[in-house]
Design an enzyme around this catalytic site. Structure first.
Site, PDB file in Angstrom:
ATOM      1  N   ASN A   9       0.914  -0.974  -0.085  1.00  0.00           N
ATOM      2  CA  ASN A   9      -0.044  -0.114   0.050  1.00  0.00           C
ATOM      3  C   ASN A   9       1.129   1.158   0.118  1.00  0.00           C
ATOM      4  O   ASN A   9       1.278   1.566   1.052  1.00  0.00           O
ATOM      5  CB  ASN A   9      -1.050   0.013   1.106  1.00  0.00           C
ATOM      6  CG  ASN A   9      -1.803   1.436   1.415  1.00  0.00           C
ATOM      7  OD1 ASN A   9      -1.802   1.937   0.551  1.00  0.00           O
ATOM      8  ND2 ASN A   9      -2.284   1.366   2.681  1.00  0.00           N
ATOM      9  N   LYS A  11       0.109   4.333  -0.450  1.00  0.00           N
ATOM     10  CA  LYS A  11      -0.454   5.589   0.115  1.00  0.00           C
ATOM     11  C   LYS A  11      -0.132   6.526  -0.743  1.00  0.00           C
ATOM     12  O   LYS A  11      -0.320   6.187  -1.928  1.00  0.00           O
ATOM     13  CB  LYS A  11      -0.068   5.682   1.730  1.00  0.00           C
ATOM     14  CG  LYS A  11      -0.294   4.465   2.739  1.00  0.00           C
ATOM     15  CD  LYS A  11      -0.174   4.834   4.121  1.00  0.00           C
ATOM     16  CE  LYS A  11      -0.394   3.419   4.723  1.00  0.00           C
ATOM     17  NZ  LYS A  11      -0.312   3.486   6.285  1.00  0.00           N
ATOM     18  N   HIS A  97      -9.717   1.056   4.626  1.00  0.00           N
ATOM     19  CA  HIS A  97      -8.247   1.647   5.506  1.00  0.00           C
ATOM     20  C   HIS A  97      -8.519   2.409   6.547  1.00  0.00           C
ATOM     21  O   HIS A  97      -9.437   3.305   6.414  1.00  0.00           O
ATOM     22  CB  HIS A  97      -7.201   1.983   4.456  1.00  0.00           C
ATOM     23  CG  HIS A  97      -5.905   1.968   4.890  1.00  0.00           C
ATOM     24  ND1 HIS A  97      -5.453   3.151   5.901  1.00  0.00           N
ATOM     25  CD2 HIS A  97      -4.803   1.009   4.854  1.00  0.00           C
ATOM     26  CE1 HIS A  97      -4.313   2.958   6.424  1.00  0.00           C
ATOM     27  NE2 HIS A  97      -3.691   1.700   5.712  1.00  0.00           N
ATOM     28  N   GLU A  99      -7.121   4.910   7.575  1.00  0.00           N
ATOM     29  CA  GLU A  99      -6.947   6.565   7.022  1.00  0.00           C
ATOM     30  C   GLU A  99      -8.157   7.026   6.532  1.00  0.00           C
ATOM     31  O   GLU A  99      -8.562   8.012   6.597  1.00  0.00           O
ATOM     32  CB  GLU A  99      -5.559   6.520   6.307  1.00  0.00           C
ATOM     33  CG  GLU A  99      -4.514   6.179   7.101  1.00  0.00           C
ATOM     34  CD  GLU A  99      -3.058   5.663   6.345  1.00  0.00           C
ATOM     35  OE1 GLU A  99      -3.086   5.695   5.079  1.00  0.00           O
ATOM     36  OE2 GLU A  99      -2.410   5.249   7.237  1.00  0.00           O
ATOM     37  N   GLU A 169      -5.398  -4.280  10.796  1.00  0.00           N
ATOM     38  CA  GLU A 169      -4.404  -3.138  10.926  1.00  0.00           C
ATOM     39  C   GLU A 169      -4.698  -2.554  12.231  1.00  0.00           C
ATOM     40  O   GLU A 169      -5.533  -1.625  12.098  1.00  0.00           O
ATOM     41  CB  GLU A 169      -4.299  -2.290   9.681  1.00  0.00           C
ATOM     42  CG  GLU A 169      -4.068  -3.030   8.390  1.00  0.00           C
ATOM     43  CD  GLU A 169      -3.449  -2.225   7.397  1.00  0.00           C
ATOM     44  OE1 GLU A 169      -2.417  -2.443   6.914  1.00  0.00           O
ATOM     45  OE2 GLU A 169      -4.339  -1.119   7.046  1.00  0.00           O
ATOM     46  N   GLY A 175       2.541   2.690  10.778  1.00  0.00           N
ATOM     47  CA  GLY A 175       3.358   3.806  10.580  1.00  0.00           C
ATOM     48  C   GLY A 175       3.974   4.458  11.938  1.00  0.00           C
ATOM     49  O   GLY A 175       4.793   5.326  11.826  1.00  0.00           O
ATOM     50  N   SER A 215       3.387  -1.676  10.294  1.00  0.00           N
ATOM     51  CA  SER A 215       4.902  -1.673  10.633  1.00  0.00           C
ATOM     52  C   SER A 215       5.414  -2.957  10.576  1.00  0.00           C
ATOM     53  O   SER A 215       6.605  -3.462  11.313  1.00  0.00           O
ATOM     54  CB  SER A 215       5.288  -1.143  12.201  1.00  0.00           C
ATOM     55  OG  SER A 215       4.853   0.205  12.380  1.00  0.00           O
TER      56      SER A 215
END
Ligand code: PGA
Length: 255
Positions: A9, A11, A97, A99, A169, A175, A215
């Site tokens: 991904n 992003k 996702h 985000e 996730e 991240g 991560s």
């Protein structure tokens, strides 16, 4: 037999030229993938046509969009439909996702519609779920993730669910450099599989690939992917460098 999958991904990173070299680098070092050990690449929309060309004729490495809209077509300025994604040569789409849920306020109801749109247009859906830190601290992550799965996926038939991959996730691991322990990942993945089994039966649940994201890197991928219910990973930061991403692919190959 259920598939192991490592998905990149990107992003909102990399311009066209950078994306092209990254894919060239991945292809140069790619091990022999199989029907049950696959790679997916999810670049930003503007890369899709170029990346599709680069992946043409390559087996078991496919393309994904990072999002698509919930409606088929029409006056939705700035949005991209599932059929457009399919027409550019992408076979997958990431839906839900964290985000998208957090920054773009995508609701469970919207994600359920997006999932149906994607499936109706022949895309495989990588459906994301995962809890924020305060939920993990309160030890209510199982209920939280279960509610996301039910709201986003349980309107589907068992046949439709065959084209869904679930990505767990934990938001506190995305991240941040803080990975879930392999025990935490295994516990949640087993829980998700039980939730799917309760609705669709054990056979469907056993065939559903459940990826871990947050991560994940070459140094921890093999341990995570060795867990019985962890079927690969959705990789953010470490998918932006060919050698790191290849390290994670090789970890999948060895599991
Ligand atoms: P990360 O992102 O690997 O950079 O933690 C994972 C993801 O958000 O898909």
């Amino acid at each position: 037999m259920r598939k192991k999958i490592v998905a990149a991904n990107w992003k909102m990173n990399l311009n066209l030229e950078e994306g092209k070299s990254l894919v060239d680098g991945i292809l140069a070092g790619l091990p022999a993938l199989t029907e049950t050990k696959q790679v997916v690449i999810a670049p930003p929309f503007v890369h899709l046509a170029q990346t599709a060309q680069q992946l043409q004729g390559k087996a078991n490495i496919t393309l994904a969009a990072q999002n698509c809209y919930s409606e088929a077509s029409g006056a939705y300025t700035g949005e991209i439909s599932a059929s457009m994604v399919k027409s550019v040569g992408a076979g997958n789409v990431i839906i839900g996702h964290s985000e998208r849920r957090e920054y773009f306020k995508e609701s469970d109801a919207l994600l359920a519609k997006k999932t149906s749109q994607a499936l109706e247009n022949g895309l495989r859906v990588i459906f994301c779920c995962g809890e924020p830190l305060e939920i993990r601290d309160a030890d209510t992550q199982n209920e939280f993730v279960e509610a996301q799965i039910k709201a986003g996926l349980f309107h589907l038939t068992a046949e439709e669910l065959k084209n869904v991959v679930i990505a767990y996730e934990p938001i506190w691991a995305i991240g941040t450099g803080r990975t879930a322990s392999s025990q935490q990942a295994q516990d949640m993945h087993a829980h998700i599989r039980n939730v799917v089994a309760a609705q669709y039966g054990k056979e469907v649940a056993d065939d559903t690939s459940i990826l871990y994201g947050g991560s994940c890197k070459p140094s921890n991928a093999a341990e995570l992917f060795s867990c019985p219910d962890v079927d690969g990973g959705l990789i953010g930061g470490a998918s932006l460098k060919a050698d790191e991403f290849l390290g994670i692919i090789n970890a999948m190959m060895s599991c």
